[in-house]
Write a protein that holds these residues in place. Structure first.
Motif, mmCIF file in Angstrom:
data_model
loop_
_atom_site.group_PDB
_atom_site.id
_atom_site.type_symbol
_atom_site.label_atom_id
_atom_site.label_comp_id
_atom_site.label_asym_id
_atom_site.label_seq_id
_atom_site.Cartn_x
_atom_site.Cartn_y
_atom_site.Cartn_z
ATOM 1 N N ILE A 1 0.823 -1.211 0.000
ATOM 2 C CA ILE A 1 0.000 0.000 0.000
ATOM 3 C C ILE A 1 0.860 1.264 0.000
ATOM 4 N N ALA A 2 2.165 1.115 0.265
ATOM 5 C CA ALA A 2 3.045 2.283 0.306
ATOM 6 C C ALA A 2 4.497 1.821 0.302
ATOM 7 N N TYR A 3 5.390 2.785 0.079
ATOM 8 C CA TYR A 3 6.825 2.555 0.236
ATOM 9 C C TYR A 3 7.385 3.668 1.120
ATOM 10 N N GLU A 4 8.259 3.284 2.049
ATOM 11 C CA GLU A 4 9.014 4.318 2.751
ATOM 12 C C GLU A 4 10.252 4.630 1.938
ATOM 13 N N LEU A 5 10.476 5.912 1.661
ATOM 14 C CA LEU A 5 11.667 6.329 0.940
ATOM 15 C C LEU A 5 12.765 6.628 1.942
ATOM 16 N N LEU A 6 13.915 6.035 1.725
ATOM 17 C CA LEU A 6 15.053 6.186 2.623
ATOM 18 C C LEU A 6 16.093 7.051 1.948
ATOM 19 N N TYR A 7 16.475 8.128 2.588
ATOM 20 C CA TYR A 7 17.429 9.079 2.010
ATOM 21 C C TYR A 7 18.669 9.194 2.884
ATOM 22 N N ARG A 8 19.819 9.243 2.272
ATOM 23 C CA ARG A 8 21.049 9.620 2.952
ATOM 24 C C ARG A 8 21.950 10.328 1.943
ATOM 25 N N ASP A 9 22.809 11.230 2.463
ATOM 26 C CA ASP A 9 23.928 11.664 1.618
ATOM 27 C C ASP A 9 25.160 10.925 2.118
ATOM 28 N N SER A 10 26.277 11.087 1.460
ATOM 29 C CA SER A 10 27.438 10.254 1.763
ATOM 30 C C SER A 10 28.173 10.678 3.025
ATOM 31 N N ASP A 11 27.860 11.865 3.547
ATOM 32 C CA ASP A 11 28.624 12.385 4.664
ATOM 33 C C ASP A 11 27.887 12.345 5.997
ATOM 34 N N HIS B 1 14.728 14.749 -7.824
ATOM 35 C CA HIS B 1 15.678 14.496 -8.916
ATOM 36 C C HIS B 1 15.418 13.121 -9.520
ATOM 37 N N PHE B 2 15.160 12.158 -8.647
ATOM 38 C CA PHE B 2 14.867 10.810 -9.121
ATOM 39 C C PHE B 2 13.397 10.666 -9.497
ATOM 40 N N GLY B 3 12.532 11.414 -8.801
ATOM 41 C CA GLY B 3 11.106 11.339 -9.087
ATOM 42 C C GLY B 3 10.399 10.360 -8.180
ATOM 43 N N ILE B 4 9.533 10.869 -7.312
ATOM 44 C CA ILE B 4 8.776 9.980 -6.429
ATOM 45 C C ILE B 4 7.937 9.008 -7.242
ATOM 46 N N ASP B 5 7.404 9.491 -8.366
ATOM 47 C CA ASP B 5 6.558 8.611 -9.184
ATOM 48 C C ASP B 5 7.347 7.421 -9.697
ATOM 49 N N HIS B 6 8.647 7.599 -9.967
ATOM 50 C CA HIS B 6 9.470 6.476 -10.425
ATOM 51 C C HIS B 6 9.788 5.508 -9.290
ATOM 52 N N LEU B 7 9.828 6.018 -8.077
ATOM 53 C CA LEU B 7 10.198 5.176 -6.945
ATOM 54 C C LEU B 7 9.013 4.440 -6.340
ATOM 55 N N VAL B 8 7.815 5.037 -6.369
ATOM 56 C CA VAL B 8 6.672 4.390 -5.712
ATOM 57 C C VAL B 8 5.487 4.163 -6.638
ATOM 58 N N GLY B 9 5.576 4.628 -7.894
ATOM 59 C CA GLY B 9 4.468 4.420 -8.829
ATOM 60 C C GLY B 9 3.194 5.071 -8.325
ATOM 61 N N GLN B 10 2.108 4.309 -8.292
ATOM 62 C CA GLN B 10 0.820 4.818 -7.836
ATOM 63 C C GLN B 10 0.632 4.663 -6.327
ATOM 64 N N SER B 11 1.633 4.126 -5.640
ATOM 65 C CA SER B 11 1.524 3.917 -4.199
ATOM 66 C C SER B 11 1.813 5.213 -3.432
ATOM 67 N N THR B 12 1.635 5.141 -2.126
ATOM 68 C CA THR B 12 1.925 6.270 -1.241
ATOM 69 C C THR B 12 3.382 6.233 -0.816
ATOM 70 N N ALA B 13 3.971 7.424 -0.617
ATOM 71 C CA ALA B 13 5.349 7.529 -0.155
ATOM 72 C C ALA B 13 5.369 8.002 1.295
ATOM 73 N N PHE B 14 5.994 7.222 2.177
ATOM 74 C CA PHE B 14 6.279 7.658 3.536
ATOM 75 C C PHE B 14 7.638 8.363 3.507
ATOM 76 N N ILE B 15 7.696 9.616 3.943
ATOM 77 C CA ILE B 15 8.939 10.387 3.884
ATOM 78 C C ILE B 15 9.268 10.917 5.274
ATOM 79 N N ASN B 16 10.495 10.679 5.726
ATOM 80 C CA ASN B 16 10.932 11.140 7.046
ATOM 81 C C ASN B 16 11.155 12.648 7.074
ATOM 82 N N PHE B 17 10.697 13.285 8.158
ATOM 83 C CA PHE B 17 10.919 14.719 8.357
ATOM 84 C C PHE B 17 11.410 14.969 9.771
#
Length: 415
Positions: free
Chosen positions: A18-28, A52-68
């Motif tokens: 039903i959703a994907y959690e998007l996990l983000y990090r930079d290298s530092d 830059h990558f596009g949420i639609d490409h990462l989760v399609g029609q699903s919901t994105a859980f994004i950390n804040f």
């Protein structure tokens, strides 16, 4: 600066994603680089990572859980996102300062869904709890008794409960019985029954075919005859090989596919065609995971100096990486019964060989364990700057192929 974005699926009780959690990090930094001081710079960083990558490409029609974190909440960045397909996931260390609560109240009024991450029984911030709709309960940092208490207390308050870091199928079943609504973790990618699955029809055909393809001198006539016994497998295989996901050349027969593609590439497409046959209806995300791994490893081989010429075998290895779950057997038993090359067998058993580090790199990225990426990349002479684009390309390819394969299934049934 390198930007890494991966995803983890979130399931409902029926094991539908039903959703994907998007996990983000930079290298530092563990999250956002602290040298970025202003709200505008932070907004640019977020846009350059997720968009830059596009949420639609990462989760399609699903919901994105994004950390804040608190800083991002204060920056009004959440207002840039859609209320329809984004959940604002509040990190557990966000404190209910007056300005933070004001922002969260506005988000709630505007129709955003708010979730609390890594929830434990002694979480102290009742004001944030009252503003949230979803509570993500940490299964590794809570005892079973604490989880029971959390579930009982907050289900009565009408909160949706998400069990996160669920590692086994047994934990999933227990959480479902307890009353959890959603589930996140690696349980779906592990066998939950230590017994052999009864193989009939196309499932048995796949194993016979794979054995025939791994012979020192494969017999094309024998392979063709095995495939042509199964009309559905023949139809699906030819449709996939003729699609935009493969060669531009139109292939009219199984024998022609063997001749043009060669054994290694044909094995890969055969595995893709058979993957859904081996899987259960509830394992669609597992099929998709195998497809992503296959293309991700293939991209790695193209861009890693030490893996030149190993693209087809790494792609096939990605597909076969879920075979233990589909057959409901430990991988130690599966590799005994499949005619895999020594390096592939060693990789699946965690033993040192040429393919171990690209495979570990793939799994670490998939699981959001970004601390190990550099070491694994160095082992195979792979440039980490390429990693996120290779992953996103693999996700886009897999999502498209998955939909295409489902269309073939429907078309075959209709006809």
């Amino acid at each position: 600066m390198d930007i890494f974005v991966a995803r983890q699926p979130i399931f409902n009780k029926n094991l539908a994603v039903i959703a994907y959690e998007l996990l983000y990090r930079d290298s530092d930094q563990n999250f956002f680089n602290t040298s970025i001081a202003s709200d505008i710079a932070t907004a640019i960083l977020l846009m350059n990572s997720y968009f830059h990558f596009g949420i639609d490409h990462l989760v399609g029609q699903s919901t994105a859980f994004i950390n804040f974190d608190a800083r991002l909440i204060h920056s009004d960045i959440p207002q840039l996102l859609s209320t329809k397909n984004v959940v604002i996931e509040i990190l557990e260390d966000v404190k209910p300062e007056p300005h933070t609560l004001e922002k969260l109240e506005k988000l709630r009024r505007d129709g955003y869904t708010i979730a609390i991450d890594d929830f434990v029984l002694d979480y102290p911030y009742r004001e944030i709890i009252s503003l949230s709709q979803i509570i993500k309960v940490d299964f590794l940092n809570n005892s079973r008794e604490d989880i029971r208490k959390i579930c009982y207390k907050f289900s009565k308050q009408g909160k949706l409960l998400l069990a996160e870091k669920v590692e086994t199928h047994e934990d999933f079943e227990w959480a479902k019985k307890l009353g959890f609504d959603y589930f996140q973790g690696y349980f779906f990618a592990r066998p939950h029954m230590i017994k052999s699955k009864d193989l009939t029809g196309s499932s048995a055909q796949f194993l016979r075919l794979f054995e025939a393809l791994q012979e020192p001198e494969p017999d094309f006539k024998k392979i063709t005859s095995i495939i042509e016994i199964d009309v559905f497998l023949t139809y699906k295989l030819l449709r996939i090989v003729n699609s935009s996901f493969s060669l531009g050349t139109q292939i009219a027969s199984v024998h022609q596919a063997l001749s043009i593609l060669g054994i290694n590439a044909f094995s890969k497409w055969l595995s893709l065609a058979s993957l859904q046959v081996l899987s259960k209806s509830h394992a669609s995300e597992l099929v998709k995971t195998a497809m992503i791994r296959s293309k991700f490893l293939e991209h790695m081989a193209f861009h890693a100096t030490s893996l030149e010429g190993h693209e087809d075998e790494l792609a096939l290895m990605g597909i076969l990486s879920v075979i233990d779950v589909l057959l409901q057997e430990p991988m130690t038993e599966v590799v005994k019964n499949l005619p895999l090359t020594p390096d592939v067998k060693k990789t699946f058993l965690g033993q040192e060989n040429l393919y171990l580090y690209p495979y570990q790199l793939c799994l670490a990225y998939e699981q959001g364990d970004f601390s190990r990426l550099e070491a694994y990349a160095d082992m195979i002479e792979y440039n980490l700057h390429q990693l996120s684009s290779d992953y996103v390309d693999a996700v886009k390819w897999a999502e498209g192929l998955f939909l295409y394969m489902n269309d073939i299934d429907n078309e075959f049934v209709i006809k």
